[in-house]
Design an enzyme around this catalytic site. Structure first.
Site, PDB file in Angstrom:
ATOM      1  N   ASP A  56       0.878  -1.175   0.000  1.00 45.59           N
ATOM      2  CA  ASP A  56       0.000   0.000   0.000  1.00 45.59           C
ATOM      3  C   ASP A  56       0.914   1.223   0.000  1.00 45.59           C
ATOM      4  O   ASP A  56       1.625   1.466   0.984  1.00 45.59           O
ATOM      5  CB  ASP A  56      -0.892  -0.022   1.248  1.00 45.59           C
ATOM      6  CG  ASP A  56      -1.937   1.085   1.220  1.00 45.59           C
ATOM      7  OD1 ASP A  56      -1.678   2.156   0.606  1.00 45.59           O
ATOM      8  OD2 ASP A  56      -3.006   0.894   1.817  1.00 45.59           O
ATOM      9  N   VAL A  57       0.910   1.982  -1.089  1.00 42.57           N
ATOM     10  CA  VAL A  57       1.875   3.080  -1.210  1.00 42.57           C
ATOM     11  C   VAL A  57       1.645   4.184  -0.178  1.00 42.57           C
ATOM     12  O   VAL A  57       2.516   5.032   0.039  1.00 42.57           O
ATOM     13  CB  VAL A  57       1.887   3.692  -2.637  1.00 42.57           C
ATOM     14  CG1 VAL A  57       2.392   2.696  -3.665  1.00 42.57           C
ATOM     15  CG2 VAL A  57       0.517   4.248  -3.029  1.00 42.57           C
ATOM     16  N   SER A 136      -2.389  13.585 -15.108  1.00 46.41           N
ATOM     17  CA  SER A 136      -3.675  13.515 -15.822  1.00 46.41           C
ATOM     18  C   SER A 136      -3.943  14.873 -16.454  1.00 46.41           C
ATOM     19  O   SER A 136      -3.467  15.902 -15.955  1.00 46.41           O
ATOM     20  CB  SER A 136      -4.797  13.189 -14.831  1.00 46.41           C
ATOM     21  OG  SER A 136      -6.061  13.428 -15.405  1.00 46.41           O
ATOM     22  N   TYR A 149      -9.140  15.708  -6.920  1.00 45.02           N
ATOM     23  CA  TYR A 149      -8.454  14.803  -7.855  1.00 45.02           C
ATOM     24  C   TYR A 149      -7.544  15.605  -8.789  1.00 45.02           C
ATOM     25  O   TYR A 149      -6.351  15.312  -8.924  1.00 45.02           O
ATOM     26  CB  TYR A 149      -9.463  13.970  -8.669  1.00 45.02           C
ATOM     27  CG  TYR A 149      -8.751  13.098  -9.680  1.00 45.02           C
ATOM     28  CD1 TYR A 149      -7.958  12.034  -9.259  1.00 45.02           C
ATOM     29  CD2 TYR A 149      -8.837  13.368 -11.047  1.00 45.02           C
ATOM     30  CE1 TYR A 149      -7.263  11.242 -10.181  1.00 45.02           C
ATOM     31  CE2 TYR A 149      -8.145  12.584 -11.972  1.00 45.02           C
ATOM     32  CZ  TYR A 149      -7.361  11.529 -11.528  1.00 45.02           C
ATOM     33  OH  TYR A 149      -6.660  10.759 -12.435  1.00 45.02           O
ATOM     34  N   LYS A 153      -3.270  15.830  -9.225  1.00 44.63           N
ATOM     35  CA  LYS A 153      -2.533  15.611 -10.471  1.00 44.63           C
ATOM     36  C   LYS A 153      -1.715  16.852 -10.853  1.00 44.63           C
ATOM     37  O   LYS A 153      -0.676  16.734 -11.522  1.00 44.63           O
ATOM     38  CB  LYS A 153      -3.496  15.185 -11.584  1.00 44.63           C
ATOM     39  CG  LYS A 153      -4.119  13.814 -11.325  1.00 44.63           C
ATOM     40  CD  LYS A 153      -3.065  12.715 -11.135  1.00 44.63           C
ATOM     41  CE  LYS A 153      -3.647  11.326 -10.988  1.00 44.63           C
ATOM     42  NZ  LYS A 153      -2.645  10.276 -10.829  1.00 44.63           N
ATOM     43  N   PRO A 179      -2.645  11.488 -19.239  1.00 42.50           N
ATOM     44  CA  PRO A 179      -3.712  11.062 -20.154  1.00 42.50           C
ATOM     45  C   PRO A 179      -5.055  11.721 -19.850  1.00 42.50           C
ATOM     46  O   PRO A 179      -5.318  12.176 -18.738  1.00 42.50           O
ATOM     47  CB  PRO A 179      -3.818   9.551 -19.895  1.00 42.50           C
ATOM     48  CG  PRO A 179      -2.697   9.193 -18.968  1.00 42.50           C
ATOM     49  CD  PRO A 179      -2.334  10.443 -18.252  1.00 42.50           C
ATOM     50  N   THR A 185     -10.208   0.278 -17.601  1.00 39.76           N
ATOM     51  CA  THR A 185      -9.526   0.306 -16.306  1.00 39.76           C
ATOM     52  C   THR A 185     -10.614   0.340 -15.227  1.00 39.76           C
ATOM     53  O   THR A 185     -11.801   0.425 -15.542  1.00 39.76           O
ATOM     54  CB  THR A 185      -8.615   1.543 -16.130  1.00 39.76           C
ATOM     55  OG1 THR A 185      -9.410   2.651 -15.689  1.00 39.76           O
ATOM     56  CG2 THR A 185      -7.892   1.916 -17.414  1.00 39.76           C
ATOM     57  N   GLU A 186     -10.199   0.305 -13.973  1.00 39.17           N
ATOM     58  CA  GLU A 186     -11.180   0.364 -12.884  1.00 39.17           C
ATOM     59  C   GLU A 186     -11.406   1.808 -12.413  1.00 39.17           C
ATOM     60  O   GLU A 186     -12.092   2.047 -11.429  1.00 39.17           O
ATOM     61  CB  GLU A 186     -10.683  -0.490 -11.715  1.00 39.17           C
ATOM     62  CG  GLU A 186     -10.574  -1.957 -12.071  1.00 39.17           C
ATOM     63  CD  GLU A 186     -10.038  -2.806 -10.937  1.00 39.17           C
ATOM     64  OE1 GLU A 186      -9.653  -2.254  -9.879  1.00 39.17           O
ATOM     65  OE2 GLU A 186      -9.997  -4.029 -11.116  1.00 39.17           O
TER      66      GLU A 186
HETATM   67  P1  NDP Z   1      -7.200   1.525 -12.051  1.00 41.42           P
HETATM   68  O1  NDP Z   1      -8.191   1.765 -10.957  1.00 41.42           O
HETATM   69  O2  NDP Z   1      -7.512   0.482 -13.051  1.00 41.42           O
HETATM   70  O3  NDP Z   1      -5.771   1.223 -11.423  1.00 41.42           O
HETATM   71  C1  NDP Z   1      -5.314   1.872 -10.273  1.00 41.42           C
HETATM   72  C2  NDP Z   1      -4.215   1.054  -9.658  1.00 41.42           C
HETATM   73  O4  NDP Z   1      -3.748   1.728  -8.485  1.00 41.42           O
HETATM   74  C3  NDP Z   1      -4.690  -0.327  -9.219  1.00 41.42           C
HETATM   75  O5  NDP Z   1      -3.736  -1.283  -9.612  1.00 41.42           O
HETATM   76  C4  NDP Z   1      -4.752  -0.238  -7.708  1.00 41.42           C
HETATM   77  O6  NDP Z   1      -4.429  -1.502  -7.170  1.00 41.42           O
HETATM   78  C5  NDP Z   1      -3.650   0.790  -7.439  1.00 41.42           C
HETATM   79  N1  NDP Z   1      -3.796   1.451  -6.137  1.00 41.42           N
HETATM   80  C6  NDP Z   1      -4.814   2.228  -5.707  1.00 41.42           C
HETATM   81  N2  NDP Z   1      -4.582   2.623  -4.448  1.00 41.42           N
HETATM   82  C7  NDP Z   1      -3.402   2.067  -4.068  1.00 41.42           C
HETATM   83  C8  NDP Z   1      -2.638   2.086  -2.879  1.00 41.42           C
HETATM   84  N3  NDP Z   1      -3.032   2.770  -1.789  1.00 41.42           N
HETATM   85  N4  NDP Z   1      -1.461   1.413  -2.853  1.00 41.42           N
HETATM   86  C9  NDP Z   1      -1.038   0.721  -3.931  1.00 41.42           C
HETATM   87  N5  NDP Z   1      -1.724   0.665  -5.098  1.00 41.42           N
HETATM   88  C10 NDP Z   1      -2.888   1.326  -5.148  1.00 41.42           C
HETATM   89  O7  NDP Z   1      -7.003   2.948 -12.747  1.00 41.42           O
HETATM   90  P2  NDP Z   1      -6.114   3.434 -13.990  1.00 41.42           P
HETATM   91  O8  NDP Z   1      -5.258   2.372 -14.501  1.00 41.42           O
HETATM   92  O9  NDP Z   1      -7.051   4.109 -14.901  1.00 41.42           O
HETATM   93  O10 NDP Z   1      -5.257   4.561 -13.282  1.00 41.42           O
HETATM   94  C11 NDP Z   1      -3.860   4.503 -13.112  1.00 41.42           C
HETATM   95  C12 NDP Z   1      -3.335   5.901 -12.880  1.00 41.42           C
HETATM   96  O11 NDP Z   1      -3.614   6.706 -14.030  1.00 41.42           O
HETATM   97  C13 NDP Z   1      -3.949   6.636 -11.704  1.00 41.42           C
HETATM   98  O12 NDP Z   1      -2.931   7.408 -11.089  1.00 41.42           O
HETATM   99  C14 NDP Z   1      -4.988   7.536 -12.349  1.00 41.42           C
HETATM  100  O13 NDP Z   1      -5.252   8.666 -11.582  1.00 41.42           O
HETATM  101  C15 NDP Z   1      -4.299   7.886 -13.648  1.00 41.42           C
HETATM  102  N6  NDP Z   1      -5.145   8.297 -14.754  1.00 41.42           N
HETATM  103  C16 NDP Z   1      -6.225   7.547 -15.158  1.00 41.42           C
HETATM  104  C17 NDP Z   1      -6.984   7.975 -16.244  1.00 41.42           C
HETATM  105  C18 NDP Z   1      -8.212   7.247 -16.695  1.00 41.42           C
HETATM  106  O14 NDP Z   1      -9.071   7.867 -17.351  1.00 41.42           O
HETATM  107  N7  NDP Z   1      -8.356   5.951 -16.444  1.00 41.42           N
HETATM  108  C19 NDP Z   1      -6.605   9.154 -17.006  1.00 41.42           C
HETATM  109  C20 NDP Z   1      -5.491   9.879 -16.481  1.00 41.42           C
HETATM  110  C21 NDP Z   1      -4.773   9.435 -15.422  1.00 41.42           C
HETATM  111  P3  NDP Z   1      -4.986  -2.125  -5.808  1.00 41.42           P
HETATM  112  O15 NDP Z   1      -6.417  -1.721  -5.690  1.00 41.42           O
HETATM  113  O16 NDP Z   1      -4.787  -3.603  -6.021  1.00 41.42           O
HETATM  114  O17 NDP Z   1      -4.113  -1.573  -4.755  1.00 41.42           O
HETATM  115  C1  8X3 Z   2      -8.548  10.799 -15.431  1.00 38.21           C
HETATM  116  C2  8X3 Z   2      -8.988  11.600 -16.607  1.00 38.21           C
HETATM  117  O1  8X3 Z   2     -10.645  13.316 -17.395  1.00 38.21           O
HETATM  118  O2  8X3 Z   2     -11.487  11.490 -16.012  1.00 38.21           O
HETATM  119  O3  8X3 Z   2      -7.462  11.384 -14.831  1.00 38.21           O
HETATM  120  O4  8X3 Z   2     -10.182  13.235 -15.025  1.00 38.21           O
HETATM  121  S1  8X3 Z   2     -10.385  12.455 -16.211  1.00 38.21           S
END
Ligand code: NDP
Ligand code: 8X3
Length: 252
Positions: A56-57, A136, A149, A153, A179, A185-186
């Site tokens: 957990d980061v 982001s 949020y 970022k 991005p 993604t979740e």
């Molecule tokens: P997901 O929810 O699919 O992935 C997020 C990941 O972060 C999971 O693997 C989760 O794993 C991990 N995570 C969350 N909290 C913790 C924690 N406390 N410690 C360790 N790991 C953690 O989302 P995305 O892949 O879409 O997002 C990845 C990154 O990209 C994020 O920083 C997000 O803000 C950013 N982003 C996403 C966009 C989008 O539209 N999807 C666009 C722009 C940026 P677990 O739950 O197993 O810990």
């Molecule tokens: C995720 C992209 O546009 O949903 O960082 O905020 S947006």
């Protein structure tokens, strides 16, 4: 020599795709997240190239210990991908849940600096390395409900640029990948507390980016010659762009 990467948030979405693409290219990858079962499944695909690390980061001491205890073959990290992060809620600031705000600050800001602080000294000592942070478009462009949020970022963006200043002369590179809307993604499911219908509606009738688009950008930045630093990569789906300022008109 194959590179060694440390990817946070590797259990789904971007992190999963980045870890897979790096390992497919022959890198050794520490894949970290909280859900160990998913990491074990990922590691099983790559015959010793992926080291699963349940972490957990938000827990700074745990991050420090985990990095210090890495097996020798994964210890000298060349590429840190600070990807773990999340959005919680889309309520306006005056109705938002403070616990959601704290979780975003703790994960997206504190978690990212914990990993950076733990891994950076080794990179500097070896005179090579690359820190890739997931920002982001929300860190640059405001939108209703983006409040904390987007602010986290913006922190990631500025921290990345400031890192470049501190790392001047060390040979260590820093890139912020920013991005826009990305599906498969979740992210939205987490944002809406598991409401999958609401999450799916975000991407209905449009073509979002997909995790492999982000993985490609990350791998491209790492593949450039050592004298090239890509500061920021901002990418959006073609279907997403900008709208005018809002104006609250009154009867006059
Ligand atoms: P997901 O929810 O699919 O992935 C997020 C990941 O972060 C999971 O693997 C989760 O794993 C991990 N995570 C969350 N909290 C913790 C924690 N406390 N410690 C360790 N790991 C953690 O989302 P995305 O892949 O879409 O997002 C990845 C990154 O990209 C994020 O920083 C997000 O803000 C950013 N982003 C996403 C966009 C989008 O539209 N999807 C666009 C722009 C940026 P677990 O739950 O197993 O810990
Ligand atoms: C995720 C992209 O546009 O949903 O960082 O905020 S947006």
């Amino acid at each position: 020599m194959p590179i060694i990467a440390f990817v946070t948030g590797a259990s789904s979405g971007f992190g999963h795709a980045i870890a897979r693409r790096l390992a497919a290219g022959g890198a050794r990858v520490v894949a970290s997240a909280r859900r160990g079962d998913r990491l074990a499944a990922l590691a099983a695909e790559f015959d010793g190239l992926i080291h699963p690390l349940e972490l957990d980061v938000r827990d700074g001491a745990a991050v420090e210990q985990a990095v210090a205890a890495l097996p020798d073959s994964f210890a000298d990290i060349d590429v840190l991908v600070n990807n773990a992060g999340l959005a919680r809620g889309l309520e306006p600031a005056h109705r938002a849940d403070l616990r959601d705000w704290d979780q975003m600050l703790d994960t997206n800001c504190r978690g990212l600096v914990h990993c950076t602080r733990a891994i950076l000294p080794g990179m500097v000592a070896r005179h090579r390395g690359h820190v890739i942070n997931l920002g982001s478009v929300a860190g640059t462009y405001p939108y209703p409900g983006g409040n904390v949020y987007g602010a986290t970022k913006a922190f990631v963006h500025q921290f990345s640029l400031n890192l470049r200043s501190d790392l001047h002369g060390t040979g260590v590179r820093v890139t912020c990948v920013e991005p826009g809307m990305s599906g498969d993604t979740e992210f939205s499911s987490v944002r809406f507390g598991g409401d999958q219908e609401k999450a799916d509606a975000v991407y209905s009738d449009m073509q979002p980016l997909v995790p492999d688009d982000i993985a490609e950008a990350v791998c491209w930045a790492t593949s450039l010659p050592a004298h090239v630093n890509v500061n920021v990569i901002e990418l959006m789906p073609v279907a997403q762009s900008f709208a005018p300022f809002q104006v609250n008109r009154i009867d006059i």
